[in-house]
Scaffold this active site. Structure first.
Site, mmCIF file in Angstrom:
data_model
loop_
_atom_site.group_PDB
_atom_site.id
_atom_site.type_symbol
_atom_site.label_atom_id
_atom_site.label_comp_id
_atom_site.label_asym_id
_atom_site.label_seq_id
_atom_site.Cartn_x
_atom_site.Cartn_y
_atom_site.Cartn_z
ATOM 1 N N ARG A 20 0.825 -1.217 0.000
ATOM 2 C CA ARG A 20 0.000 0.000 0.000
ATOM 3 C C ARG A 20 0.858 1.266 0.000
ATOM 4 O O ARG A 20 0.418 2.309 -0.493
ATOM 5 C CB ARG A 20 -0.932 -0.008 1.209
ATOM 6 C CG ARG A 20 -2.135 -0.900 0.980
ATOM 7 C CD ARG A 20 -3.019 -0.924 2.197
ATOM 8 N NE ARG A 20 -4.321 -1.481 1.882
ATOM 9 C CZ ARG A 20 -5.161 -1.957 2.796
ATOM 10 N NH1 ARG A 20 -4.821 -1.938 4.068
ATOM 11 N NH2 ARG A 20 -6.337 -2.435 2.429
ATOM 12 N N LYS A 45 -14.307 -14.359 8.198
ATOM 13 C CA LYS A 45 -15.644 -14.120 8.737
ATOM 14 C C LYS A 45 -16.756 -14.220 7.697
ATOM 15 O O LYS A 45 -16.813 -13.454 6.754
ATOM 16 C CB LYS A 45 -15.708 -12.757 9.403
ATOM 17 C CG LYS A 45 -14.954 -12.719 10.712
ATOM 18 C CD LYS A 45 -15.366 -11.547 11.561
ATOM 19 C CE LYS A 45 -16.637 -11.807 12.348
ATOM 20 N NZ LYS A 45 -17.072 -10.608 13.090
ATOM 21 N N GLY A 53 -6.127 -6.009 0.836
ATOM 22 C CA GLY A 53 -4.891 -5.987 1.600
ATOM 23 C C GLY A 53 -4.408 -7.376 1.976
ATOM 24 O O GLY A 53 -3.244 -7.721 1.740
ATOM 25 N N GLY A 58 -12.390 -4.666 1.217
ATOM 26 C CA GLY A 58 -13.778 -4.279 1.505
ATOM 27 C C GLY A 58 -14.298 -3.323 0.439
ATOM 28 O O GLY A 58 -15.416 -3.463 -0.059
HETATM 29 C C1 3PG Z 1 -8.394 -2.176 5.132
HETATM 30 O O1 3PG Z 1 -7.321 -2.630 5.504
HETATM 31 O O2 3PG Z 1 -9.377 -2.883 4.906
HETATM 32 C C2 3PG Z 1 -8.513 -0.687 4.899
HETATM 33 O O3 3PG Z 1 -7.335 -0.032 5.232
HETATM 34 C C3 3PG Z 1 -9.688 -0.139 5.653
HETATM 35 O O4 3PG Z 1 -9.521 -0.357 7.010
HETATM 36 P P1 3PG Z 1 -10.784 -0.580 7.935
HETATM 37 O O5 3PG Z 1 -11.438 -1.853 7.468
HETATM 38 O O6 3PG Z 1 -10.261 -0.677 9.337
HETATM 39 O O7 3PG Z 1 -11.705 0.608 7.754
#
Ligand code: 3PG
Ligand code: MG
Length: 403
Positions: free
Chosen positions: A37, A202, A360, A384
């Site tokens: 990232r 999950k 990620g 996400g």
């Molecule tokens: C992730 O790693 O999914 C993003 O950086 C967003 O982080 P978060 O899910 O804690 O909002």
């Protein structure tokens, strides 16, 4: 509407530009274990530096509880950025306090500073729009313009993602633009067969995704921790494996809906079962129907898909024209349980079409297993965010940029 891109901000020479990145990297004992990232953020930073902008980077790291917590400090990221940019990166020890103000005031044209973790401030993620706006206003006071480039957080309605974009002249950075280019190819007329591979731990996080994806895909492959809830929904016993019992009925509903729609949901036929959670655990491969019949009995833990499943998933992936993969197939961090994830990653490198690694964790997994970024059609920095995009949801962090 179309996304406002960097050029819409005009010349940024001499301007103070706040850049929201997603520098949320995995750390182990303060050392970055995957800097994907950080690297993905360089294009925009370099473009701004080259213009002679004064660059102020902001990001979250992890999920601290709204107050400073040293284990989530961005300091190691500032050091890594400095190495990759080959220039000093000033680090402010707070986000909107005296240290941040000082770092901003000290910037000359072309300089870069990183402010401490946004989530050390409870207002960043507050449910109250007023609190978020107040925090965004404090951030906005540091800049003349705002560039939003943290693709991994565009699904979050948080101060630095959403409210800040309205507090200053704002546009999307190069990473967000590049991510959208690829994801639009997945949503607008994907070449078929279109396969989505879902893993991770999950089920409840991904259930909504499955419901929204069923009308869009030809095949869904299910691995990772959530496979056990699917096996339980089919009436199999899963020993001590991850199981979200309250989700079994919902899963049954999806299996029925898939049949009705003619979508294939492919579940593992074999799994790797272990005596305990650990790299030194005893383990064995067994059929998905006989998880409790290994020497470990009812306490056996399923920690990966088995080799037969890995081969079948690979066959389906390679025969697809479009593949999106989110979530490891097993506990890839432990060598005995990495093979399922490796099989999927390997097949993805051979897709004759577009093969996308989303997120990620999955991106970190493929790099940890020795694959290179260039072997894939695209590696998305947001898991996400890309899933919600594929589901067809409106993402707040993109809407506010005109998209
Ligand atoms: C992730 O790693 O999914 C993003 O950086 C967003 O982080 P978060 O899910 O804690 O909002
Ligand atoms: Mg996440």
């Amino acid at each position: 509407m179309t996304l406002r891109t960097l050029d819409s901000l005009g010349s940024l020479t001499g301007k103070r530009v706040l850049v929201r990145c997603d520098l949320n990297v995995p750390l182990k004992d303060g050392v970055i274990t995957d800097d994907g990232r950080v690297r993905a953020s360089l294009a925009t930073i370099n473009a701004l530096v080259d213009q002679g902008a004064r660059v102020i980077l902001i990001s979250h790291l992890g999920r601290p509880d709204g107050s400073p917590d040293p284990q989530y400090s961005l300091r190691p990221v500032a050091e890594r950025l400095s190495e990759l940019l080959d220039k000093p990166v000033a680090f402010a020890e707070d986000t909107v306090g005296a240290s941040a103000q000082q770092a901003v005031d000290a910037l000359a044209d072309g300089d870069v500073a990183l402010l401490e973790n946004l989530r050390f401030n409870a207002e960043e993620t507050s449910k109250s729009a007023d609190e978020r706006s107040a925090f965004a206003a404090r951030l906005a006071s540091f800049g003349d313009a705002f560039v939003s480039d943290g693709f991994g957080v565009v699904h979050r309605k948080q101060a630095s993602v959403y409210e800040l974009a309205s507090a200053l002249p704002s546009a999307a950075g190069l990473l967000i633009a590049a991510e959208l280019d690829v994801l639009e190819r997945l949503t607008e007329k994907p070449e078929r067969p279109y396969t989505v591979v879902l893993g991770g731990s999950k089920v409840s996080d991904k259930l909504g995704v499955i419901g929204h994806l069923l009308p869009k895909v030809d095949t869904l492959l299910i691995g990772g921790g959530m496979l056990f809830t699917f096996l339980a929904a089919q009436g199999f016993r899963v020993g001590g494996s991850l199981l979200e019992a309250d989700q079994i009925d919902t899963v049954k509903g999806y299996l029925a809906e898939a049949t009705e729609r003619g979508v294939q949901i492919v579940l593992p036929t074999d799994v790797v079962v272990a005596s305990k959670f650990g790299a030194d655990a005893e383990h064995t491969v067994t059929s998905a129907e006989t998880i409790e019949e290994t020497p470990f009995g009812q306490s056996g833990l399923g920690l990966d898909i088995g080799p037969e499943t890995g081969a079948e998933f690979a066959r389906i992936i390679e025969a697809s024209k479009t593949v999106f993969w989110n979530g490891p197939m097993g506990v890839f961090e432990l060598a005995p349980f990495a093979e399922g994830t490796r099989a999927v990653a390997d097949a993805l490198t051979r897709v004759d079409g577009l093969g996308v690694v989303g997120g990620g964790d999955s991106a970190a997994a493929v790099r940890a297993l020795g694959f290179t970024d260039e072997q894939f059609g695209h590696i998305s920095t947001g898991g996400g965010a890309s899933l919600e995009f594929l589901e067809g949801k409106r993402l707040p962090g993109l809407e506010v940029l005109g998209w």
